[in-house]
Write a protein that holds these residues in place. Sequence first.
Motif, PDB file in Angstrom:
ATOM      1  N   SER A 216       0.816  -1.217   0.000  1.00 21.86           N
ATOM      2  CA  SER A 216       0.000   0.000   0.000  1.00 21.86           C
ATOM      3  C   SER A 216       0.850   1.268   0.000  1.00 21.86           C
ATOM      4  CB  SER A 216      -0.916   0.008   1.242  1.00 21.86           C
ATOM      5  OG  SER A 216      -0.121  -0.035   2.438  1.00 21.86           O
ATOM      6  N   ARG A 217       2.167   1.100  -0.084  1.00 21.96           N
ATOM      7  CA  ARG A 217       3.066   2.263  -0.031  1.00 21.96           C
ATOM      8  C   ARG A 217       3.682   2.543  -1.388  1.00 21.96           C
ATOM      9  NH1 ARG A 217       7.357   2.164   4.626  1.00 21.96           N
ATOM     10  NH2 ARG A 217       7.612   4.236   3.711  1.00 21.96           N
ATOM     11  N   GLU A 218       4.003   3.796  -1.628  1.00 24.31           N
ATOM     12  CA  GLU A 218       4.676   4.145  -2.870  1.00 24.31           C
ATOM     13  C   GLU A 218       6.089   3.578  -2.860  1.00 24.31           C
ATOM     14  OE1 GLU A 218       4.601   8.282  -3.735  1.00 24.31           O
ATOM     15  OE2 GLU A 218       2.401   8.414  -3.792  1.00 24.31           O
ATOM     16  N   THR A 219       6.476   3.033  -4.001  1.00 28.98           N
ATOM     17  CA  THR A 219       7.797   2.408  -4.112  1.00 28.98           C
ATOM     18  C   THR A 219       8.916   3.380  -3.753  1.00 28.98           C
ATOM     19  OG1 THR A 219       6.999   0.891  -5.815  1.00 28.98           O
ATOM     20  CG2 THR A 219       9.374   1.257  -5.710  1.00 28.98           C
ATOM     21  N   GLU A 220       8.785   4.621  -4.195  1.00 27.47           N
ATOM     22  CA  GLU A 220       9.829   5.614  -3.934  1.00 27.47           C
ATOM     23  C   GLU A 220       9.991   5.847  -2.435  1.00 27.47           C
ATOM     24  OE1 GLU A 220      11.182  10.059  -5.522  1.00 27.47           O
ATOM     25  OE2 GLU A 220       9.295   9.146  -6.187  1.00 27.47           O
ATOM     26  N   ASP A 221       8.910   5.919  -1.698  1.00 27.58           N
ATOM     27  CA  ASP A 221       8.990   6.126  -0.251  1.00 27.58           C
ATOM     28  C   ASP A 221       9.645   4.918   0.434  1.00 27.58           C
ATOM     29  OD1 ASP A 221       7.777   8.565  -0.488  1.00 27.58           O
ATOM     30  OD2 ASP A 221       5.766   7.852   0.042  1.00 27.58           O
ATOM     31  N   VAL A 222       9.261   3.740  -0.002  1.00 22.97           N
ATOM     32  CA  VAL A 222       9.836   2.534   0.588  1.00 22.97           C
ATOM     33  C   VAL A 222      11.347   2.499   0.375  1.00 22.97           C
ATOM     34  CG1 VAL A 222       9.940   0.008   0.417  1.00 22.97           C
ATOM     35  CG2 VAL A 222       7.728   1.169   0.386  1.00 22.97           C
ATOM     36  N   MET A 223      11.781   2.769  -0.856  1.00 20.24           N
ATOM     37  CA  MET A 223      13.203   2.676  -1.175  1.00 20.24           C
ATOM     38  C   MET A 223      14.026   3.704  -0.399  1.00 20.24           C
ATOM     39  SD  MET A 223      13.544   0.116  -3.153  1.00 20.24           S
ATOM     40  CE  MET A 223      15.266   0.382  -3.532  1.00 20.24           C
ATOM     41  N   TRP A 224      13.560   4.941  -0.332  1.00 22.42           N
ATOM     42  CA  TRP A 224      14.353   5.969   0.344  1.00 22.42           C
ATOM     43  C   TRP A 224      14.328   5.817   1.864  1.00 22.42           C
ATOM     44  CZ3 TRP A 224      18.111   7.929  -2.004  1.00 22.42           C
ATOM     45  CH2 TRP A 224      18.057   8.236  -3.365  1.00 22.42           C
ATOM     46  N   ASP A 225      13.221   5.339   2.418  1.00 22.19           N
ATOM     47  CA  ASP A 225      13.193   5.062   3.859  1.00 22.19           C
ATOM     48  C   ASP A 225      14.203   3.968   4.206  1.00 22.19           C
ATOM     49  OD1 ASP A 225      11.255   6.937   4.240  1.00 22.19           O
ATOM     50  OD2 ASP A 225       9.604   5.521   4.554  1.00 22.19           O
ATOM     51  N   LEU A 226      14.242   2.958   3.356  1.00 20.02           N
ATOM     52  CA  LEU A 226      15.177   1.862   3.578  1.00 20.02           C
ATOM     53  C   LEU A 226      16.612   2.344   3.435  1.00 20.02           C
ATOM     54  CD1 LEU A 226      14.954  -1.157   4.225  1.00 20.02           C
ATOM     55  CD2 LEU A 226      15.072  -1.622   1.768  1.00 20.02           C
ATOM     56  N   TYR A 227      16.865   3.148   2.405  1.00 19.99           N
ATOM     57  CA  TYR A 227      18.238   3.623   2.194  1.00 19.99           C
ATOM     58  C   TYR A 227      18.678   4.576   3.306  1.00 19.99           C
ATOM     59  CZ  TYR A 227      22.289   6.093   0.633  1.00 19.99           C
ATOM     60  OH  TYR A 227      23.541   6.643   0.602  1.00 19.99           O
ATOM     61  N   GLU A 228      17.780   5.419   3.782  1.00 15.45           N
ATOM     62  CA  GLU A 228      18.154   6.378   4.830  1.00 15.45           C
ATOM     63  C   GLU A 228      18.725   5.660   6.054  1.00 15.45           C
ATOM     64  OE1 GLU A 228      16.201   9.900   7.639  1.00 15.45           O
ATOM     65  OE2 GLU A 228      14.964   8.809   6.190  1.00 15.45           O
ATOM     66  N   ALA A 229      18.058   4.564   6.446  1.00 14.01           N
ATOM     67  CA  ALA A 229      18.550   3.816   7.610  1.00 14.01           C
ATOM     68  C   ALA A 229      19.824   3.049   7.269  1.00 14.01           C
ATOM     69  CB  ALA A 229      17.467   2.852   8.091  1.00 14.01           C
ATOM     70  N   LEU A 230      19.840   2.377   6.128  1.00 18.79           N
ATOM     71  CA  LEU A 230      20.998   1.572   5.745  1.00 18.79           C
ATOM     72  C   LEU A 230      22.209   2.447   5.428  1.00 18.79           C
ATOM     73  CD1 LEU A 230      22.268  -1.144   5.020  1.00 18.79           C
ATOM     74  CD2 LEU A 230      21.328  -0.891   2.720  1.00 18.79           C
ATOM     75  N   GLY A 231      21.979   3.536   4.669  1.00 18.90           N
ATOM     76  CA  GLY A 231      23.091   4.404   4.292  1.00 18.90           C
ATOM     77  C   GLY A 231      23.785   5.019   5.493  1.00 18.90           C
ATOM     78  N   SER A 232      23.005   5.439   6.482  1.00 16.74           N
ATOM     79  CA  SER A 232      23.599   6.025   7.693  1.00 16.74           C
ATOM     80  C   SER A 232      24.445   5.005   8.436  1.00 16.74           C
ATOM     81  CB  SER A 232      22.490   6.556   8.606  1.00 16.74           C
ATOM     82  OG  SER A 232      21.744   7.556   7.974  1.00 16.74           O
ATOM     83  N   TYR A 233      23.956   3.775   8.507  1.00 12.57           N
ATOM     84  CA  TYR A 233      24.712   2.732   9.192  1.00 12.57           C
ATOM     85  C   TYR A 233      26.006   2.420   8.443  1.00 12.57           C
ATOM     86  CZ  TYR A 233      26.057  -1.777  11.124  1.00 12.57           C
ATOM     87  OH  TYR A 233      26.771  -2.794  11.699  1.00 12.57           O
ATOM     88  N   LEU A 234      25.946   2.283   7.122  1.00 14.46           N
ATOM     89  CA  LEU A 234      27.136   1.949   6.327  1.00 14.46           C
ATOM     90  C   LEU A 234      28.169   3.067   6.408  1.00 14.46           C
ATOM     91  CD1 LEU A 234      25.436   0.375   3.181  1.00 14.46           C
ATOM     92  CD2 LEU A 234      26.588  -0.824   5.045  1.00 14.46           C
ATOM     93  N   GLN A 235      27.697   4.312   6.373  1.00 18.86           N
ATOM     94  CA  GLN A 235      28.623   5.439   6.477  1.00 18.86           C
ATOM     95  C   GLN A 235      29.311   5.462   7.845  1.00 18.86           C
ATOM     96  OE1 GLN A 235      26.863   9.389   6.482  1.00 18.86           O
ATOM     97  NE2 GLN A 235      28.604  10.200   5.312  1.00 18.86           N
ATOM     98  N   LYS A 236      28.533   5.215   8.882  1.00 19.94           N
ATOM     99  CA  LYS A 236      29.081   5.220  10.237  1.00 19.94           C
ATOM    100  C   LYS A 236      30.105   4.114  10.424  1.00 19.94           C
ATOM    101  CE  LYS A 236      27.604   4.927  15.087  1.00 19.94           C
ATOM    102  NZ  LYS A 236      26.425   4.774  15.994  1.00 19.94           N
ATOM    103  N   ASN A 237      29.925   2.996   9.728  1.00 20.88           N
ATOM    104  CA  ASN A 237      30.826   1.854   9.865  1.00 20.88           C
ATOM    105  C   ASN A 237      31.833   1.752   8.720  1.00 20.88           C
ATOM    106  OD1 ASN A 237      29.843  -0.069  12.271  1.00 20.88           O
ATOM    107  ND2 ASN A 237      28.052   0.918  11.350  1.00 20.88           N
ATOM    108  N   HIS A 238      32.018   2.883   8.017  1.00 23.89           N
ATOM    109  CA  HIS A 238      33.066   3.006   6.991  1.00 23.89           C
ATOM    110  C   HIS A 238      32.922   1.987   5.864  1.00 23.89           C
ATOM    111  CE1 HIS A 238      34.897   5.684   9.914  1.00 23.89           C
ATOM    112  NE2 HIS A 238      34.904   4.700  10.812  1.00 23.89           N
TER     113      HIS A 238
END
Length: 448
Positions: free
Chosen positions: A387-409
């Motif tokens: 029921s969610r827009e694909t764009e919202d799903v993808m960016w919500d997922l990336y926001e959490a994952l990207g921050s973690y990957l950046q923090k862990n180099h």
Amino acid sequence: MDDMTFEQMKQAKEYFHATAMTIPGVHGTSIGIKRVRGAPTGRLAICVHIGRKRALDGIAPEHQIPLEIDGFPTDVIEHAPIIRCEAKSERRAMYEDNGKYRPLVGGAKLSAGFSFGTLGCIVAKPDGSCYALSAAHVLGEVGTTVYQPAKVKCDEIGATAESMDCSQMDAAIASLDYYQDAGLARIREIGAISGTGEVGKDQLPYPVAKRGASTGLSFGSVVAVCYSGLAANLEQFQDMLFIDGRDEAFVDHGDSGAAVVHPIDEDNNLVLGLLWGKAPDTNRVGVATPIDRITAALGVRVLTRDDPVRPSGETLLGRFEAFLGETERGKAYWDAYAHNRIYFRHIFHQVPRLAATWRKMPVAEMIEALRQAMQDPDTVIPMYIGSRETEDVMWDLYEALGSYLQKNHQHMLQQQAASFCRLVCGNIGNSWRNALHGIALQDVHLND
């Protein structure tokens, strides 16, 4: 004994079964080798399974087991009513094999729901898809997540696909969502599976072996067939294999689902049945469902050493790898996935923020969309996932994952994650193939 006489013996046993079950202490009947003072005589008898033998003079005449039934001798087997050898937190064996086996192999520990058991062997459907075979009370209801060995995200192998728990059998299969063709036609410590077999009337006692998650490799003999009765939980079972380890511990809690095999040599072992029960007063008594009944009911066959291994290109993941390999960008996506899939599954389970984000995602719909893309790259990238827009799903997922990957180099992985997110969001309505090759949606419409 010829076949006709054996059929007559089976009919006599079945006719007597109802009467036998009215005798105090009796919980089953079977056909097995008659023993005298513990020694096998080589003659078949109608066996009566009883909790405790008693002196004849203390038993009322109507409750005494006859010496013969329709001319066939009788015998008594002493043990407590059968229970399932399930393993829960409050009932654990002293030994557990917690090894992680990749490729998957028979005899390994499986966890699902609130219990664990044993992976019997790998089976295949007519279309070639492979499944893990175990007991139904181990794998649980259809849709239950299955792990090997423990219930952590990075150990997930698939989900229960079919389950049959009735008087005739206790068996289920689990899909191999993450290891499609990884199952070997092999049982740990026993060897390669060369086929299936059944216990003939003239073969008793028939030597067998099993490899369980709790007791490891153990040996015994099928001493009776056509074993029917009433389990300790008052559930009925019919026409099972009765196994006696004699002086050895054959089964314990956590061994449910183990394949019972007739061992010949390292390269030849015949699967006879699937272990599901034991006598609670002794670890030497086991009960198994004949394998041919299970394969017929589930529409599968046991994978053997002679089965050809499908080329990678014929598997779902193989086709997806080939598709991504059509472009340099796709190759980079595949390398990032292939080398880090366990890492990704682990952090989404262990890192609180990622786990919380993942729980909010339409996971089932995401997996189905990805599966469709792997099956057919010309599938259109959907505008909505659930029921969610694909764009919202993808960016919500990336926001959490990207921050973690950046923090862990993990900068390279962060770049690949961002690139994939932009690829998907920028091509909604376009096909996966066109998106990968950089063919924009407007270019597709111009060519039309």
